[in-house]
Design a protein around this motif. Sequence first.
Motif, PDB file in Angstrom:
ATOM      1  N   PRO A 199      -7.224  -7.169  -1.551  1.00 35.94           N
ATOM      2  CA  PRO A 199      -8.063  -7.223  -0.349  1.00 35.94           C
ATOM      3  C   PRO A 199      -7.306  -7.385   0.964  1.00 35.94           C
ATOM      4  O   PRO A 199      -7.939  -7.373   2.031  1.00 35.94           O
ATOM      5  N   TYR A 200      -5.984  -7.525   0.933  1.00 37.31           N
ATOM      6  CA  TYR A 200      -5.248  -7.768   2.175  1.00 37.31           C
ATOM      7  C   TYR A 200      -5.500  -6.664   3.205  1.00 37.31           C
ATOM      8  O   TYR A 200      -5.502  -5.479   2.888  1.00 37.31           O
ATOM      9  N   MET A 201      -5.681  -7.106   4.437  1.00 36.25           N
ATOM     10  CA  MET A 201      -5.825  -6.203   5.581  1.00 36.25           C
ATOM     11  C   MET A 201      -6.929  -5.176   5.340  1.00 36.25           C
ATOM     12  O   MET A 201      -6.742  -3.977   5.531  1.00 36.25           O
ATOM     13  N   ASN A 202      -8.065  -5.709   4.876  1.00 38.69           N
ATOM     14  CA  ASN A 202      -9.228  -4.853   4.615  1.00 38.69           C
ATOM     15  C   ASN A 202      -8.875  -3.722   3.647  1.00 38.69           C
ATOM     16  O   ASN A 202      -9.248  -2.566   3.850  1.00 38.69           O
ATOM     17  N   PHE A 203      -8.156  -4.075   2.581  1.00 36.52           N
ATOM     18  CA  PHE A 203      -7.779  -3.176   1.487  1.00 36.52           C
ATOM     19  C   PHE A 203      -6.766  -2.104   1.901  1.00 36.52           C
ATOM     20  O   PHE A 203      -6.525  -1.165   1.158  1.00 36.52           O
ATOM     21  N   GLN A 204      -6.124  -2.284   3.042  1.00 31.89           N
ATOM     22  CA  GLN A 204      -5.133  -1.309   3.489  1.00 31.89           C
ATOM     23  C   GLN A 204      -3.710  -1.624   3.009  1.00 31.89           C
ATOM     24  O   GLN A 204      -2.863  -0.733   2.919  1.00 31.89           O
ATOM     25  N   SER A 205      -3.425  -2.891   2.727  1.00 29.68           N
ATOM     26  CA  SER A 205      -2.048  -3.305   2.489  1.00 29.68           C
ATOM     27  C   SER A 205      -1.450  -2.687   1.235  1.00 29.68           C
ATOM     28  O   SER A 205      -0.339  -2.143   1.278  1.00 29.68           O
ATOM     29  N   GLU A 206      -2.135  -2.792   0.115  1.00 30.56           N
ATOM     30  CA  GLU A 206      -1.584  -2.261  -1.139  1.00 30.56           C
ATOM     31  C   GLU A 206      -1.173  -0.790  -1.043  1.00 30.56           C
ATOM     32  O   GLU A 206      -0.024  -0.452  -1.354  1.00 30.56           O
ATOM     33  N   PRO A 207      -2.087   0.102  -0.652  1.00 34.31           N
ATOM     34  CA  PRO A 207      -1.678   1.512  -0.601  1.00 34.31           C
ATOM     35  C   PRO A 207      -0.565   1.776   0.407  1.00 34.31           C
ATOM     36  O   PRO A 207       0.290   2.643   0.168  1.00 34.31           O
ATOM     37  N   PHE A 208      -0.543   1.019   1.500  1.00 34.46           N
ATOM     38  CA  PHE A 208       0.526   1.228   2.483  1.00 34.46           C
ATOM     39  C   PHE A 208       1.864   0.773   1.918  1.00 34.46           C
ATOM     40  O   PHE A 208       2.872   1.480   2.042  1.00 34.46           O
ATOM     41  N   VAL A 209       1.898  -0.409   1.327  1.00 34.24           N
ATOM     42  CA  VAL A 209       3.137  -0.892   0.713  1.00 34.24           C
ATOM     43  C   VAL A 209       3.597   0.079  -0.367  1.00 34.24           C
ATOM     44  O   VAL A 209       4.792   0.402  -0.474  1.00 34.24           O
ATOM     45  N   GLY A 210       2.655   0.560  -1.177  1.00 34.38           N
ATOM     46  CA  GLY A 210       3.009   1.518  -2.216  1.00 34.38           C
ATOM     47  C   GLY A 210       3.625   2.781  -1.660  1.00 34.38           C
ATOM     48  O   GLY A 210       4.608   3.314  -2.198  1.00 34.38           O
ATOM     49  N   GLU A 211       3.064   3.264  -0.576  1.00 35.70           N
ATOM     50  CA  GLU A 211       3.576   4.487   0.051  1.00 35.70           C
ATOM     51  C   GLU A 211       4.993   4.290   0.572  1.00 35.70           C
ATOM     52  O   GLU A 211       5.889   5.108   0.311  1.00 35.70           O
ATOM     53  N   VAL A 212       5.216   3.205   1.323  1.00 28.92           N
ATOM     54  CA  VAL A 212       6.528   2.989   1.927  1.00 28.92           C
ATOM     55  C   VAL A 212       7.585   2.711   0.866  1.00 28.92           C
ATOM     56  O   VAL A 212       8.680   3.303   0.877  1.00 28.92           O
ATOM     57  N   MET A 213       7.274   1.837  -0.079  1.00 26.09           N
ATOM     58  CA  MET A 213       8.287   1.445  -1.050  1.00 26.09           C
ATOM     59  C   MET A 213       8.589   2.543  -2.058  1.00 26.09           C
ATOM     60  O   MET A 213       9.661   2.542  -2.679  1.00 26.09           O
TER      61      MET A 213
END
Length: 377
Positions: free
Chosen positions: A54-68
């Motif tokens: 749920p971090y950052m209105n469910f934005q954090s996981e996919p963003f971290v996944g994309e960058v890493m």
Amino acid sequence: MEYRYIGNTKVSLLGYGAMRLPTDANGIIDREKSAALLEKAYKSGVNYFDTAHPYMNFQSEPFVGEVMSRFPRDSYCLATKMSAWLLEKPEDTDRIFKKQLENLRTDYIDFYLLHALDSEKWKKLLDFGVVEYFEEKLKSGVIRKLGFSFHDEFDVFREIVTYRKWDFCQLQLNYMDMETQAGEKGLRLADELGIPVVVMEPVKGGTLAALPEEAKRIFRDTDSGRSDASWALRWIASQKNISVVLSGMSNMEQVNDNLQSLGEFVPTNDRENAAVCAARDAIRARTKVPCTGCGYCQPCPAGVKIPAVFRVWNNYGMYGDSGDSAWRWRGIKPEERPDNCMECGSCESACPQKIDIRDMLKAAEAELKKYDEVSGK
């Protein structure tokens, strides 16, 4: 970079908490700025990246996944969490976990946590069979380490931490909060049980990075070259049984400062520890009212939540507007506020500290009501 171990996994002492990434005016992650922060940390030796569904209105996981995903998967560790409040039925566990793997662009998660446990959430996860579900994932290698993050009292922590042999746990710890939640007693119990600790809120949500002048002066006189945040990070990292210290870095200045503090880590010495104790005392001396939170004044005939109001007011006294007093104040319902006081005096006759509660409630209301005006209430 300083590295430590959780089991057989080598982890950077500084971990990146991806819940405060920079955003635009609409609350959308600023992709360019946020990617630069994650990449800077990674290229400087940080290998532990923490997020949650749920971090950052469910934005954090996919963003971290994309960058890493731009880097070799075996060169960094991903940590994410199962949040009990998102589960409406047991089957939701599997659905959310599969989505997390998709979000993070991986087929395994290094560190998996049951999220923000308290007594209520823990019971729900037990009822839904969530622990057993992730024990199976642990056996199959889809998760490599199983732990939990925690926000409740020590007795609840003891119940959870002794339930099974956890690989790690995550606690809110900083030099102002060693007597709250699990606190120092929880840290010591985890050590006795051989469970490594990951620290969250080492700078108390940024509060300890913007100290009142009395505390700043103490640190400045001891070592003028270190930031307020550096003192907090180094002190907690110097405690026994700490494996990772998470920081929710939201700009490059914070990343660089934290890398300097923990990347080339030097534990605090006796003189520095004395300065931390003195700064803590100076902050606590700014409290507004000597309320211990014992609750003898409750229930109030008018419904005023007196200990809750005084906790917020004391927080405001210690940290001013740099703290989270606004958020805490808005969390007290209108019917529980001081302006409902009938001045009957029953609270004062029950108070062991002999506090002039009625006058103190008026003073608290006068100072804290500004936060309602700011929020438009």
